[in-house]
Design an enzyme around this catalytic site. Structure first.
Site, PDB file in Angstrom:
ATOM      1  CB  SER A  52      -0.882   0.002   1.254  1.00 54.39           C
ATOM      2  OG  SER A  52      -1.533   1.235   1.419  1.00 54.39           O
TER       3      SER A  52
ATOM      4  CE1 TYR B 223      -4.202  -2.162   5.331  1.00 53.71           C
ATOM      5  CE2 TYR B 223      -3.551   0.122   4.945  1.00 53.71           C
ATOM      6  CZ  TYR B 223      -3.892  -1.130   4.454  1.00 53.71           C
ATOM      7  OH  TYR B 223      -3.920  -1.351   3.100  1.00 53.71           O
TER       8      TYR B 223
END
Length: 251
Positions: free
Chosen positions: A138, A151
């Site tokens: 990501s 996260y």
């Protein structure tokens, strides 16, 4: 003979779109995720367009089940040429209200899941002297906002590990690619209650990812404009960062 690609987290979102794209590109695709019904529907759709697909449901966080599923797919389709470690979860966790169970779940899926996948396919790849390991990380691996720390930490860890194994496997014939997408329309991002700049459909994201895989890029960040914005955010003073990034507690 078709090359074989195994995609984790293939039951929806990026994984589903990428499985369709890779099948269209000529791969025989092995599909794994927890939801067997969604996998079977996807496999039927791929076969309906002339593609080849096999299904092996498993939870990537369960090492034995995950490895067994990948081995079953290799038995059905042939040795794995491409592993796409795509399965991931994202949970907002403000530090003032910690939830260790949620964080542990993210670590198991986002970090240990790819590890188990590589464990399952790498020996065969090294024996054959060819293969391709791909992890969907990501752009959040580069910068973290309020409430997203856990996260982003798992994605930063994944990107760091992929860089390490890319260097370790250099010259072995096994290629390693880390893909860092921005915001993609998926069930995970559907839960977000904040602005998601340059939000992209999973189909468009899959086309871009497939191109990066074909080119065997080491690292692929997209969309480019969001990556450039992140470069800027990283050097901003904290006082400006907190104005740009809204905490889940402020919702």
């Amino acid at each position: 003979m078709k090359q074989v690609a195994v995609i984790t987290g293939a039951s929806s979102g990026i994984g589903e779109a990428l499985a369709k794209q890779l099948a269209q590109d000529g791969y025989a695709v092995g599909l794994t995720a927890r939801r067997a019904d969604r996998l079977e529907a996807l496999a039927d759709a791929i076969r309906g367009t002339g593609g080849t697909a096999a299904v092996a449901p498993a939870d990537v966080a369960d090492r034995e089940a995950h490895i067994a599923a990948i081995h079953a797919l290799a038995e059905a389709l042939g040795p794995v040429d491409l592993l796409v470690a795509n399965a991931g979860v994202g949970i907002s966790e403000p530090v003032r209200t910690p939830n260790a169970a949620d964080y542990e779940a993210m670590v198991r899926v986002n970090l240990l899941g790819p590890y188990y996948g590589v464990e399952a396919v790498l020996p065969s790849m090294l024996e054959r002297g060819r293969g391709h390991l791909v992890a969907i990380s990501s752009l959040g691996s580069y910068v973290s906002g309020p409430g997203a720390g856990q996260y982003c930490a798992t994605k930063a860890g994944l990107s760091s590990w992929m860089e390490s194994i890319r260097l370790e496997l250099r010259g072995s014939g096994v290629h390693v690619t880390t893909i860092n997408p921005g915001f993609i329309e998926t069930p995970m991002t559907d839960q977000n209650d904040f602005d998601m700049p340059l939000l992209m459909s999973p189909e468009r994201a899959a086309r871009l990812m497939a191109r990066a895989i074909r080119k065997k890029k080491k690292v692929y960040d997209f969309p480019w404009r969001l990556r450039q914005a992140i470069r800027l955010v990283r050097i901003l003073p904290d006082a400006i960062k907190v104005k740009l990034m809204r905490s889940p507690e402020d919702a």
